[in-house]
Design an enzyme around this catalytic site. Structure first.
Site, PDB file in Angstrom:
ATOM      1  N   ARG A  42      51.340  36.045  31.049  1.00 37.52           N
ATOM      2  CA  ARG A  42      51.015  37.433  30.693  1.00 37.52           C
ATOM      3  C   ARG A  42      51.975  37.994  29.650  1.00 37.52           C
ATOM      4  NH1 ARG A  42      48.009  40.514  34.778  1.00 37.52           N
ATOM      5  NH2 ARG A  42      47.128  39.047  36.246  1.00 37.52           N
ATOM      6  N   LYS A 179      35.116  38.123  50.685  1.00 40.71           N
ATOM      7  CA  LYS A 179      34.505  39.373  51.150  1.00 40.71           C
ATOM      8  C   LYS A 179      33.203  39.698  50.445  1.00 40.71           C
ATOM      9  CE  LYS A 179      38.940  41.344  52.179  1.00 40.71           C
ATOM     10  NZ  LYS A 179      39.713  40.954  50.997  1.00 40.71           N
ATOM     11  N   GLY A 331      41.684  36.034  40.078  1.00 40.36           N
ATOM     12  CA  GLY A 331      42.920  35.313  40.322  1.00 40.36           C
ATOM     13  C   GLY A 331      42.717  33.980  41.000  1.00 40.36           C
ATOM     14  N   GLY A 354      39.596  42.005  39.036  1.00 40.68           N
ATOM     15  CA  GLY A 354      38.920  43.238  39.429  1.00 40.68           C
ATOM     16  C   GLY A 354      38.352  43.962  38.226  1.00 40.68           C
TER      17      GLY A 354
HETATM   18  P1  AMP Z   1      38.397  36.897  47.370  1.00 40.14           P
HETATM   19  O1  AMP Z   1      39.731  37.573  47.384  1.00 40.14           O
HETATM   20  O2  AMP Z   1      37.312  37.669  48.030  1.00 40.14           O
HETATM   21  O3  AMP Z   1      38.005  36.355  46.006  1.00 40.14           O
HETATM   22  O4  AMP Z   1      38.567  35.628  48.287  1.00 40.14           O
HETATM   23  C1  AMP Z   1      39.423  34.566  47.989  1.00 40.14           C
HETATM   24  C2  AMP Z   1      39.812  33.899  49.267  1.00 40.14           C
HETATM   25  O5  AMP Z   1      38.638  33.537  49.973  1.00 40.14           O
HETATM   26  C3  AMP Z   1      40.589  32.635  49.102  1.00 40.14           C
HETATM   27  O6  AMP Z   1      41.891  32.851  49.525  1.00 40.14           O
HETATM   28  C4  AMP Z   1      39.880  31.629  50.015  1.00 40.14           C
HETATM   29  O7  AMP Z   1      40.769  30.947  50.854  1.00 40.14           O
HETATM   30  C5  AMP Z   1      38.979  32.501  50.852  1.00 40.14           C
HETATM   31  N1  AMP Z   1      37.765  31.823  51.305  1.00 40.14           N
HETATM   32  C6  AMP Z   1      36.878  31.165  50.564  1.00 40.14           C
HETATM   33  N2  AMP Z   1      35.901  30.660  51.324  1.00 40.14           N
HETATM   34  C7  AMP Z   1      36.172  31.007  52.600  1.00 40.14           C
HETATM   35  C8  AMP Z   1      35.523  30.770  53.841  1.00 40.14           C
HETATM   36  N3  AMP Z   1      34.401  30.059  53.921  1.00 40.14           N
HETATM   37  N4  AMP Z   1      36.097  31.303  54.944  1.00 40.14           N
HETATM   38  C9  AMP Z   1      37.232  32.017  54.857  1.00 40.14           C
HETATM   39  N5  AMP Z   1      37.889  32.259  53.717  1.00 40.14           N
HETATM   40  C10 AMP Z   1      37.355  31.769  52.588  1.00 40.14           C
END
Ligand code: AMP
Length: 379
Positions: A42, A179, A331, A354
């Site tokens: 960065r 999420k 990220g 984001g």
């Molecule tokens: P996000 O911040 O929503 O982009 O989510 C990223 C995180 O989702 C990463 O740290 C992954 O470890 C987690 N992740 C991806 N797939 C799964 C899953 N099937 N169950 C739980 N966590 C997950």
């Protein structure tokens, strides 16, 4: 970019002071008893702008947020390690202390914003990844001094705009992560813009539940089932048909060494889906191989855990192998690319997770609006 001025429009900056809002929120680690920057990407990407401004005679001051000190002075979030690295890469640029040490930054306090441009002649926003936040350092300076968009911010905006306005077809979007509620907005936009939207990661299980499938104890958001069903009904959303699972009480992420169990279709009671299965990885690979444009945001599984990495790696390798225009943001997807050494194999790595999702969803960002509505031209 319509309505956004550039620093090139300003003539000589001899004797002028320019404030540059940057995002130097870099990872740091303790080395020989003090914090040092461990990834200076960065900072390095901002150096050409600093040099160009200095070459025109300006004295340059930069300002960044760093971590989440929540409006208080917290020693561990001092910008000292960032300043040290900056001094090595581009001497002569002063870095103001962490913007978030002041509560006025996040509350968009006009007097805090005004204090930043005291004695300043020009402002440049070079922090795309912070421009979705209506914080004082992003919003107030453009209303007070002539302001422009920095080159990396512009490149980011132009790339995302092209993706939305004239993508090479087929346009394949891949969305993953944990999420579903955070990402449904962008999936809704993408089903309109893209030809196929692949949904993986933890968020895919709410889609699977919407199809009436059993998902064991996989991540699930019951409040979003209906929206997922509507998105599936468009026929353009593809979700995994198989999964790698672990027993619900089995640790993952850090620790845990039980080999995951592959399952086709439903995830049985007492198990949770933590990566896409081999069949889905192959299907996703084929779809990606045929793409003319690719957007990827979010991992297919818990890729931080070696046992649950194969799906994300398959997607990363397929995106890297493609000759399509490929944009990777967020990220975690960028971290995954780096993990597999593929960051140079894609067309564009978006720094602002984001911010890029918000830009794709709404077509604009508060920080860009502030630049357009502010004082652009010469003094
Ligand atoms: P996000 O911040 O929503 O982009 O989510 C990223 C995180 O989702 C990463 O740290 C992954 O470890 C987690 N992740 C991806 N797939 C799964 C899953 N099937 N169950 C739980 N966590 C997950």
């Amino acid at each position: 970019m319509e309505g956004l001025h550039t620093p090139d429009e300003w003539g000589s900056l001899e004797g002028k002071q320019v404030l540059v809002r940057v995002d130097f929120n870099c990872p740091v680690a303790e080395v020989n008893g003090r914090l040092e920057v461990t990834d200076d990407f960065r900072i390095r990407s901002t150096v050409p702008l600093f040099r160009a401004l200095q070459a025109k005679g300006a004295s340059v001051v930069a300002a960044t947020h760093f971590g989440r000190p929540k409006g208080q002075v917290v020693e561990e979030y001092s910008v000292a390690p960032l300043q040290r690295r900056l001094d090595e890469l581009c001497p002569g640029v002063e870095l103001l202390e962490n913007l978030r040490f002041s509560p006025g930054e996040e509350s968009n306090d006009p007097s805090f914003g005004a204090s930043l441009v005291k004695g300043v002649d020009y402002f440049v926003n070079e922090a795309f990844s912070a421009s979705h936040r209506a914080h004082a350092s992003i919003m107030i300076p453009p209303s007070l001094v002539p302001s422009a968009a920095g080159p990396t911010l512009r490149r980011e905006v132009e790339t995302l705009q092209r993706l939305l306005s004239a993508p090479e077809r087929p346009f394949v979007a891949i969305v993953g992560g944990a999420k579903v509620k955070d990402k449904l907005g962008i999936v809704k936009v993408l089903v309109e813009k893209a030809d196929t939207v692949i949904v993986g990661g933890g968020m895919a299980y709410t889609f699977a539940a919407a199809q009436g499938r059993s998902i064991g104890t996989s991540l699930f958001d019951p409040s979003r089932v209906e929206e997922c069903a509507e998105l599936l009904a468009t026929g353009r959303v593809v979700i995994p048909s198989d999964a790698l699972t672990l027993p619900s009480d089995s640790p993952f992420g850090a620790g845990g060494d039980l080999a995951p169990t592959p399952v086709e279709g439903d995830v049985p009671d007492g198990f949770q889906g933590l990566d896409i299965g081999a069949r889905s990885a192959e299907l996703f690979r084929d779809i990606i191989a045929g793409a003319g444009t690719i957007l990827w945001n979010g991992p297919m599984g818990v890729f931080e855990d070696e046992r649950l990495r194969a799906g994300t790696e398959a997607v990363a390798r397929a995106v890297a192998a493609s000759s399509a225009v490929s944009v990777v943001g967020g990220g975690d997807s960028v971290a995954a690319l780096q993990l597999f050494g593929l960051q140079d194999e894609v067309s564009f790595v978006s720094t602002g997770g984001g911010a890029s999702l918000e830009f794709l969803e709404f077509g604009d960002l508060p920080g860009l609006r502030a630049l357009r509505e502010g004082r652009g031209g010469a003094q």
